[in-house]
Write an enzyme that holds these catalytic residues in place. Structure first.
Site, PDB file in Angstrom:
ATOM      1  NE  ARG A 288      -2.749  -7.772  -4.025  1.00 22.90           N
ATOM      2  CZ  ARG A 288      -3.535  -8.150  -3.043  1.00 22.90           C
ATOM      3  NH1 ARG A 288      -3.060  -8.272  -1.830  1.00 22.90           N
ATOM      4  NH2 ARG A 288      -4.800  -8.428  -3.252  1.00 22.90           N
TER       5      ARG A 288
ATOM      6  CG  HIS B 173      -1.920  -1.005   1.367  1.00 19.00           C
ATOM      7  ND1 HIS B 173      -2.089  -1.781   2.492  1.00 19.00           N
ATOM      8  CD2 HIS B 173      -2.879  -1.408   0.495  1.00 19.00           C
ATOM      9  CE1 HIS B 173      -3.111  -2.602   2.314  1.00 19.00           C
ATOM     10  NE2 HIS B 173      -3.611  -2.405   1.104  1.00 19.00           N
TER      11      HIS B 173
ATOM     12  CE  LYS C 289     -12.247  -7.237   2.138  1.00 25.87           C
ATOM     13  NZ  LYS C 289     -11.016  -6.661   1.581  1.00 25.87           N
TER      14      LYS C 289
ATOM     15  CB  SER D  20      -4.290  -6.312   4.913  1.00 26.21           C
ATOM     16  OG  SER D  20      -3.924  -5.073   4.376  1.00 26.21           O
TER      17      SER D  20
HETATM   18  O1  PNS Z   1      -8.840  -2.806   0.567  1.00 26.43           O
HETATM   19  P1  PNS Z   1     -10.120  -3.365   0.006  1.00 26.43           P
HETATM   20  O2  PNS Z   1     -10.875  -4.103   1.095  1.00 26.43           O
HETATM   21  O3  PNS Z   1      -9.913  -4.176  -1.227  1.00 26.43           O
HETATM   22  O4  PNS Z   1     -11.014  -2.078  -0.405  1.00 26.43           O
HETATM   23  C1  PNS Z   1     -12.273  -2.254  -1.017  1.00 26.43           C
HETATM   24  C2  PNS Z   1     -13.012  -0.910  -1.108  1.00 26.43           C
HETATM   25  C3  PNS Z   1     -13.169  -0.295   0.268  1.00 26.43           C
HETATM   26  C4  PNS Z   1     -12.238   0.033  -1.977  1.00 26.43           C
HETATM   27  C5  PNS Z   1     -14.401  -1.193  -1.734  1.00 26.43           C
HETATM   28  O5  PNS Z   1     -15.048  -2.162  -0.956  1.00 26.43           O
HETATM   29  C6  PNS Z   1     -15.285   0.030  -1.830  1.00 26.43           C
HETATM   30  O6  PNS Z   1     -15.113   0.831  -2.714  1.00 26.43           O
HETATM   31  N1  PNS Z   1     -16.252   0.169  -0.887  1.00 26.43           N
HETATM   32  C7  PNS Z   1     -17.168   1.295  -0.854  1.00 26.43           C
HETATM   33  C8  PNS Z   1     -18.581   0.869  -1.224  1.00 26.43           C
HETATM   34  C9  PNS Z   1     -18.875   1.124  -2.694  1.00 26.43           C
HETATM   35  O7  PNS Z   1     -18.710   2.215  -3.200  1.00 26.43           O
HETATM   36  N2  PNS Z   1     -19.320   0.063  -3.407  1.00 26.43           N
HETATM   37  C10 PNS Z   1     -19.649   0.140  -4.826  1.00 26.43           C
HETATM   38  C11 PNS Z   1     -18.441  -0.094  -5.716  1.00 26.43           C
HETATM   39  S1  PNS Z   1     -18.424  -1.721  -6.292  1.00 26.43           S
END
Ligand code: PNS
Length: 158
Positions: free
Chosen positions: A90, A17, A41, A128
């Site tokens: 990645r 990150h 999560k 993570s």
């Molecule tokens: O580090 P992560 O867990 O892969 O991050 C995922 C994240 C937080 C970027 C994603 O879950 C997100 O954008 N959540 C916000 C909810 C949202 O906007 N959902 C619609 C897009 S599919």
């Protein structure tokens, strides 16, 4: 001013990150690292702990700010007057899900652009969840996360 949002769970932030943060900060005037409160999560670290760790390892990068958000990412980005979302990639395995999310975000807000940064190959295996697993089983997390937060993570599992 060109701003971008780098969203994620950051549970906890890893060297992968941090690599994406440093490189994105070089591309934009302002980079907002946004910790998701509701990523579906159950996080190990609280939002406050995650923000604190990110702040400590990015304090030397002047154009990085750390924030949190709830709800739709595209709405959060709009509230911060930016239409750019940064995502780290990645490996090919990340691509399908990230592609789906990028298209969904564009459907929700057509002005949104997702910019993918290829993670440095040194960190392509890093996540993570792996950091949490290694730490919880007493393995060394040196080199996986910034040195400043190793103790925070190890203490979580003591
Ligand atoms: O580090 P992560 O867990 O892969 O991050 C995922 C994240 C937080 C970027 C994603 O879950 C997100 O954008 N959540 C916000 C909810 C949202 O906007 N959902 C619609 C897009 S599919």
């Amino acid at each position: 001013m060109r701003a971008a949002v780098y969203p994620g769970s950051f549970d906890p932030i890893t060297n992968g990150h941090l690599d994406v943060i440093k490189r994105s900060a070089g591309l934009f005037d302002l980079l907002i690292v946004a910790v998701a409160k509701n990523s579906g999560k159950k996080p190990t670290f609280s939002v406050e702990e995650r923000i604190d760790m990110i702040r400590r390892v990015t304090h030397h990068i002047p154009n990085v700010v750390v924030d949190n958000f709830e709800g739709l990412l595209v709405e959060y980005a709009a509230s911060k007057n930016t239409s750019v979302i940064i995502k780290g990639l990645r490996a090919v395995s990340d691509f399908e899900y990230e592609f789906q999310m990028a298209l969904m975000n564009k459907k929700l807000k057509p002005g949104i652009e997702t910019v993918f940064i290829m993670t440095d190959h040194k960190y392509s295996y890093l996540s993570s969840s792996m950091v949490r697993e290694v730490a919880s089983l007493g393995g060394s997390i040196e080199g996986l996360v910034p040195d400043e937060i190793i103790a925070d993570i190890e203490n979580k599992y003591k």
